[in-house]
Motif scaffolding. Structure first.
Motif, PDB file in Angstrom:
ATOM      1  N   THR A 117       0.834  -1.204   0.000  1.00 29.70           N
ATOM      2  CA  THR A 117       0.000   0.000   0.000  1.00 29.70           C
ATOM      3  C   THR A 117       0.866   1.251   0.000  1.00 29.70           C
ATOM      4  O   THR A 117       0.597   2.216  -0.741  1.00 29.70           O
ATOM      5  N   ALA A 118       1.911   1.259   0.804  1.00 35.78           N
ATOM      6  CA  ALA A 118       2.793   2.430   0.899  1.00 35.78           C
ATOM      7  C   ALA A 118       3.474   2.726  -0.433  1.00 35.78           C
ATOM      8  O   ALA A 118       3.719   3.882  -0.772  1.00 35.78           O
ATOM      9  N   ASN A 119       3.772   1.670  -1.194  1.00 34.39           N
ATOM     10  CA  ASN A 119       4.510   1.847  -2.448  1.00 34.39           C
ATOM     11  C   ASN A 119       3.623   1.817  -3.685  1.00 34.39           C
ATOM     12  O   ASN A 119       4.125   1.731  -4.802  1.00 34.39           O
ATOM     13  N   ASN A 120       2.313   1.860  -3.471  1.00 33.07           N
ATOM     14  CA  ASN A 120       1.382   1.867  -4.595  1.00 33.07           C
ATOM     15  C   ASN A 120       0.999   3.300  -4.925  1.00 33.07           C
ATOM     16  O   ASN A 120       0.205   3.940  -4.236  1.00 33.07           O
TER      17      ASN A 120
ATOM     18  N   ILE B 176      -2.776   4.630  -5.505  1.00 25.03           N
ATOM     19  CA  ILE B 176      -3.707   4.948  -4.424  1.00 25.03           C
ATOM     20  C   ILE B 176      -3.387   6.341  -3.884  1.00 25.03           C
ATOM     21  O   ILE B 176      -2.234   6.639  -3.561  1.00 25.03           O
ATOM     22  N   GLU B 177      -4.386   7.190  -3.828  1.00 28.60           N
ATOM     23  CA  GLU B 177      -4.176   8.539  -3.308  1.00 28.60           C
ATOM     24  C   GLU B 177      -3.701   8.464  -1.862  1.00 28.60           C
ATOM     25  O   GLU B 177      -4.175   7.632  -1.082  1.00 28.60           O
TER      26      GLU B 177
ATOM     27  N   GLN C  76      -4.286  10.065   0.823  1.00 24.38           N
ATOM     28  CA  GLN C  76      -5.311  10.157   1.865  1.00 24.38           C
ATOM     29  C   GLN C  76      -6.161   8.888   1.973  1.00 24.38           C
ATOM     30  O   GLN C  76      -6.872   8.692   2.958  1.00 24.38           O
ATOM     31  N   ARG C  77      -6.094   8.029   0.971  1.00 22.47           N
ATOM     32  CA  ARG C  77      -6.856   6.778   0.982  1.00 22.47           C
ATOM     33  C   ARG C  77      -6.043   5.592   1.497  1.00 22.47           C
ATOM     34  O   ARG C  77      -6.602   4.528   1.738  1.00 22.47           O
ATOM     35  N   LYS C  78      -4.750   5.764   1.637  1.00 23.77           N
ATOM     36  CA  LYS C  78      -3.899   4.620   1.967  1.00 23.77           C
ATOM     37  C   LYS C  78      -4.199   4.048   3.343  1.00 23.77           C
ATOM     38  O   LYS C  78      -4.184   2.825   3.536  1.00 23.77           O
ATOM     39  N   LEU C  79      -4.483   4.896   4.307  1.00 24.38           N
ATOM     40  CA  LEU C  79      -4.771   4.402   5.651  1.00 24.38           C
ATOM     41  C   LEU C  79      -6.059   3.579   5.664  1.00 24.38           C
ATOM     42  O   LEU C  79      -6.115   2.507   6.274  1.00 24.38           O
ATOM     43  N   SER C  80      -7.077   4.079   4.974  1.00 18.03           N
ATOM     44  CA  SER C  80      -8.340   3.340   4.927  1.00 18.03           C
ATOM     45  C   SER C  80      -8.176   2.025   4.166  1.00 18.03           C
ATOM     46  O   SER C  80      -8.800   1.008   4.501  1.00 18.03           O
ATOM     47  N   GLN C  81      -7.314   2.026   3.141  1.00 18.81           N
ATOM     48  CA  GLN C  81      -7.055   0.805   2.383  1.00 18.81           C
ATOM     49  C   GLN C  81      -6.359  -0.242   3.261  1.00 18.81           C
ATOM     50  O   GLN C  81      -6.702  -1.432   3.227  1.00 18.81           O
ATOM     51  N   ILE C  82      -5.409   0.199   4.065  1.00 20.43           N
ATOM     52  CA  ILE C  82      -4.710  -0.723   4.964  1.00 20.43           C
ATOM     53  C   ILE C  82      -5.690  -1.321   5.974  1.00 20.43           C
ATOM     54  O   ILE C  82      -5.647  -2.519   6.262  1.00 20.43           O
TER      55      ILE C  82
END
Length: 239
Positions: A190-193, A196-197, A199-205
């Motif tokens: 997720t961090a290296n994608n 993904i915006e 601001q959305r990375k935390l919700s994705q995790i």
């Protein structure tokens, strides 16, 4: 799962050979089918396969591996057969579904119903996890159907009585390490994608970790842990 048969004329008998001992027939089931009838196979994926009596008989005739005199893993079994009907991606889906259906007759549909359901849920969640990491793709849709064969093969490999259980020690630490590895994979991917915006990375995790929570709950013994690891390494090896 069940066979629905519409009987219109006379019945015939199809023998499904379910086991051999020293080269001799050990068991057979007679399934009555009707001329011009339809055979409908239903699966846990909410998919169905529909065959005429003639087509269903031809499948059995052309695919002796479905008699499971020798039982190979689904991928190897698929690559050993040469039927052009199953050569496409959709055809491979159907092959794996048929593999799962016929091997289920060998294993016992009711006898292992609970284990089958749990393994199906486990493999489905692993497939869902990597589909979310990759943000979708046709591979994962096909894989959802094909995992039925992996589930049934896992049932086939299960020890059939307590005397066959060799691994009786606790797997808590191994399971913990496997789950930790999945969580770290999610964090890194997720961090290296860049797709993904930020601001959305935390919700994705958080979303992905909920799927991992499900995987964690579904791994209850050494067999389910090993099959989860095998399933992941075989079909999502790019991770």
């Amino acid at each position: 799962m069940k066979i629905v048969v519409k009987i219109l004329k006379v019945c015939i008998v199809i023998l499904l050979l379910l086991g051999y001992q020293n080269g001799a027939l050990a068991k057979a089931i007679a399934i009555p089918l009707a001329e011009d009838s339809l055979t409908v196979l239903h699966f846990q994926t909410n998919d169905s396969l529909v065959y005429s009596q003639e087509d269903f008989a031809n499948i059995l005739s052309n695919h002796p591996e479905f008699l499971f005199k020798e039982t190979f893993a689904p991928t190897l079994s698929y690559h050993l057969q040469r039927d052009m009907e199953f050569s496409s991606e959709a055809g491979r889906d159907n092959y794996c579904m048929l593999y799962s259906y016929f091997l289920m007759q060998v294993n016992g549909e009711q006898k292992y119903a609970a284990q089958r359901k749990r393994l199906f849920q486990l493999f489905s969640k692993i497939n869902e996890l990597f589909a979310l990491i990759e943000q979708g793709g046709t591979y994962f849709g096909h894989q959802h159907k094909r995992l039925l064969a992996e589930v049934e093969y896992a049932i086939y490999l299960m020890p059939k009585d307590k005397s066959e259980f060799r691994k009786k020690y606790a797997i808590d630490k191994q399971k913990q390490l496997y789950i930790q590895g999945l969580r770290q994979l999610v964090a890194d991917e997720t961090a290296n994608n860049n797709g993904i915006e930020p601001q959305r990375k935390l919700s994705q995790i958080k979303r992905l970790n909920k799927v991992i929570d499900n995987i964690n709950q579904l791994i209850t013994d050494n067999l389910s842990l090993r099959r989860a690891q095998y399933f992941q390494s075989n079909y999502y090896e790019y991770y």
